[in-house]
Motif scaffolding. Structure first.
Motif, PDB file in Angstrom:
ATOM      1  N   ALA A 198      40.028  43.719  48.578  1.00  0.00           N
ATOM      2  CA  ALA A 198      40.167  44.870  47.685  1.00  0.00           C
ATOM      3  C   ALA A 198      39.309  46.051  48.113  1.00  0.00           C
ATOM      4  N   LYS A 199      38.372  45.806  49.016  1.00  0.00           N
ATOM      5  CA  LYS A 199      37.529  46.896  49.535  1.00  0.00           C
ATOM      6  C   LYS A 199      37.807  47.130  51.024  1.00  0.00           C
ATOM      7  N   ALA A 200      38.993  46.776  51.466  1.00  0.00           N
ATOM      8  CA  ALA A 200      39.341  46.901  52.877  1.00  0.00           C
ATOM      9  C   ALA A 200      39.330  48.369  53.310  1.00  0.00           C
ATOM     10  N   PRO A 201      38.906  48.642  54.545  1.00  0.00           N
ATOM     11  CA  PRO A 201      38.961  50.022  55.039  1.00  0.00           C
ATOM     12  C   PRO A 201      40.408  50.506  55.091  1.00  0.00           C
ATOM     13  N   GLY A 202      40.599  51.761  54.721  1.00  0.00           N
ATOM     14  CA  GLY A 202      41.939  52.332  54.737  1.00  0.00           C
ATOM     15  C   GLY A 202      42.677  52.203  53.421  1.00  0.00           C
ATOM     16  N   LEU A 203      42.101  51.477  52.458  1.00  0.00           N
ATOM     17  CA  LEU A 203      42.729  51.324  51.141  1.00  0.00           C
ATOM     18  C   LEU A 203      42.105  52.315  50.160  1.00  0.00           C
ATOM     19  N   THR A 204      42.954  53.110  49.512  1.00  0.00           N
ATOM     20  CA  THR A 204      42.512  54.072  48.506  1.00  0.00           C
ATOM     21  C   THR A 204      43.191  53.774  47.179  1.00  0.00           C
ATOM     22  N   MET A 205      42.433  53.820  46.088  1.00  0.00           N
ATOM     23  CA  MET A 205      42.964  53.575  44.749  1.00  0.00           C
ATOM     24  C   MET A 205      42.801  54.822  43.889  1.00  0.00           C
ATOM     25  N   ASN A 206      43.884  55.222  43.247  1.00  0.00           N
ATOM     26  CA  ASN A 206      43.836  56.311  42.273  1.00  0.00           C
ATOM     27  C   ASN A 206      44.330  55.796  40.933  1.00  0.00           C
ATOM     28  N   VAL A 207      43.509  55.912  39.888  1.00  0.00           N
ATOM     29  CA  VAL A 207      43.893  55.405  38.584  1.00  0.00           C
ATOM     30  C   VAL A 207      45.006  56.261  37.992  1.00  0.00           C
ATOM     31  N   ILE A 208      45.962  55.619  37.331  1.00  0.00           N
ATOM     32  CA  ILE A 208      47.066  56.315  36.666  1.00  0.00           C
ATOM     33  C   ILE A 208      46.677  56.565  35.211  1.00  0.00           C
ATOM     34  N   ASP A 209      46.799  57.809  34.784  1.00  0.00           N
ATOM     35  CA  ASP A 209      46.511  58.161  33.392  1.00  0.00           C
ATOM     36  C   ASP A 209      47.700  57.719  32.542  1.00  0.00           C
ATOM     37  N   SER A 210      47.560  56.569  31.855  1.00  0.00           N
ATOM     38  CA  SER A 210      48.690  55.994  31.131  1.00  0.00           C
ATOM     39  C   SER A 210      48.335  55.760  29.677  1.00  0.00           C
ATOM     40  N   ALA A 211      49.364  55.447  28.896  1.00  0.00           N
ATOM     41  CA  ALA A 211      49.185  55.182  27.468  1.00  0.00           C
ATOM     42  C   ALA A 211      48.930  53.711  27.181  1.00  0.00           C
ATOM     43  N   LEU A 212      48.886  52.882  28.199  1.00  0.00           N
ATOM     44  CA  LEU A 212      48.737  51.447  27.996  1.00  0.00           C
ATOM     45  C   LEU A 212      47.395  51.131  27.339  1.00  0.00           C
ATOM     46  N   GLY A 213      47.449  50.401  26.243  1.00  0.00           N
ATOM     47  CA  GLY A 213      46.223  50.047  25.521  1.00  0.00           C
ATOM     48  C   GLY A 213      45.668  48.725  25.985  1.00  0.00           C
ATOM     49  N   ALA A 214      45.235  48.673  27.231  1.00  0.00           N
ATOM     50  CA  ALA A 214      44.756  47.417  27.813  1.00  0.00           C
ATOM     51  C   ALA A 214      43.526  47.698  28.661  1.00  0.00           C
ATOM     52  N   PRO A 215      42.647  46.701  28.812  1.00  0.00           N
ATOM     53  CA  PRO A 215      41.469  46.917  29.662  1.00  0.00           C
ATOM     54  C   PRO A 215      41.811  46.993  31.143  1.00  0.00           C
TER      55      PRO A 215
END
Length: 366
Positions: A198-215
């Motif tokens: 999950a921390k591999a080089p070349g991997l980028t994560m962008n959080v999605i602004d959503s209405a989901l009511g979950a952790p």
């Protein structure tokens, strides 16, 4: 309905062991409850304490083999765990994710990968996110464009993008469904399943602004020459489409279990409110306009639970559960939204108040 504890209904509880499992999960999760879960979601955190307790009790790996740290049960047992968590007001999407990744690794992974991951999935100490959906492919997995290219000396490099990947920020690894760079033997595109750090080089994560009511937050993932070691392929290269259904059918059953559990929670709240809320000297539940919609939802939820129990039973028996699992997920979603609507209507204007813990569940149904 007034004296019935809805999650104790005999629809899924087919034997004493499963009833005991449901009761044990209910007692554990009930110590946390809806208020705890809502607070976790509100602060943008993860229910670490609840997750740790579920793992320590053996509930997260109840469906995995004992030789790999699991409970030796099946998907039907995991569905009980997931449903009861939601029925206590704590719908845990990450258990759904483990219902995808765990069976895929168990059924198709190497002994090295089984030893490396299954015990951690079972006790909650390791989490694996699942990345399959793409912006331009939707549900058509044949059309994914995220590509795994072989590199000299062994292994692969992944390039492309995924979205709506749940809980990527909490994961230790991500199971990525990739298109092979080279065409298969019949000249058609093939898929492979690869595990990446999950921390591999070349991997980028962008959080999605959503209405989901979950952790569990949702992410766009971008792969730019992300390296994959040779041992991190699941099963055989080019067989990914066949292998992925070892996880997708359990996912449908697990998602249906969440929806059914949410529905049970909502109906329990509505039944209690209809019994104790007195207007013009009688409980509002004495009026058919309140009682009949709740009774209708109760029937629909029990039918959805029965369909889900059948789908899980088929999967555990090694039968083709695809049709049943899809039907179960559809039925559960419809029944859950109907139950939530009727529960909120029973509460009147308070049904939309966050204090009552119902309205935000509308955006938790998978």
């Amino acid at each position: 309905m007034n004296d019935l504890h809805l999650s104790d209904s005999p629809v899924i509880t087919t034997n004493e062991e499963r009833r005991a499992l449901r009761d044990s999960v209910g007692r554990l999760v009930g110590k946390y409850g809806r208020t705890y879960f809502k607070d976790v979601v509100k602060r943008g955190g993860f229910p670490d304490e609840l997750w740790r307790d579920l793992g320590d009790a053996g509930f997260l790996g109840v469906h995995l083999p004992e030789e790999y740290g699991g409970g030796g049960g099946g998907l039907a047992d995991l569905a009980v765990v997931i449903e009861e968590c939601a029925a206590q007001g704590c719908p845990m999407q990450y258990i759904v994710i483990s219902s995808i990744c765990g069976p895929i690794i168990w059924r198709h992974g190497s002994e090295l990968l089984k030893d490396r991951w299954l015990a951690g999935i079972a006790d909650g100490s390791k989490k694996i996110a699942f990345a399959i959906t793409e912006p331009d492919a939707g549900t058509n997995t044949h059309k994914i464009s995220t590509t795994a290219t072989p590199v000299e000396g062994g292994g692969w490099r992944i390039n492309g993008a995924k979205y709506w990947t749940s809980g990527a920020d909490e994961a230790d690894a991500i199971l990525v469904v990739c298109r092979d760079a080279e065409l298969g033997p019949k000249g058609k595109p093939t898929l492979s399943l690869l595990l990446i750090d999950a921390k591999a080089p070349g991997l980028t994560m962008n959080v999605i602004d959503s209405a989901l009511g979950a952790p569990e937050k949702q992410f766009m993932l971008f792969f730019d020459d992300v390296p994959v070691e040779p041992e991190n392929i699941i099963g055989e290269q080019g067989q990914g489409l066949k292998q992925v259904f070892a996880g997708l059918n359990p996912e449908r059953v697990a998602a249906a279990a969440i929806a059914n559990g949410i529905a049970l929670f909502a109906l329990e709240k509505a039944s209690a409110h209809a019994t104790t809320r007195v207007v013009w000297d009688v409980p509002i539940g004495a009026h058919q306009g309140v009682a009949h919609p709740l009774a209708k939802s109760y029937i629909e939820v029990q039918l959805a639970r029965l369909m889900n129990a059948r789908a899980a039973e088929m999967f555990d028996a090694g039968e083709d559960a695809g049709e049943a699992a899809n039907m179960a997920k559809y039925a559960a979603g419809e029944a859950c939204l109907g139950a939530l609507d009727n529960a909120m209507q029973t509460h009147g204007g308070n049904g939309l108040s966050n204090e009552y813990g119902l309205s935000d569940l509308w955006f938790t149904v998978l």
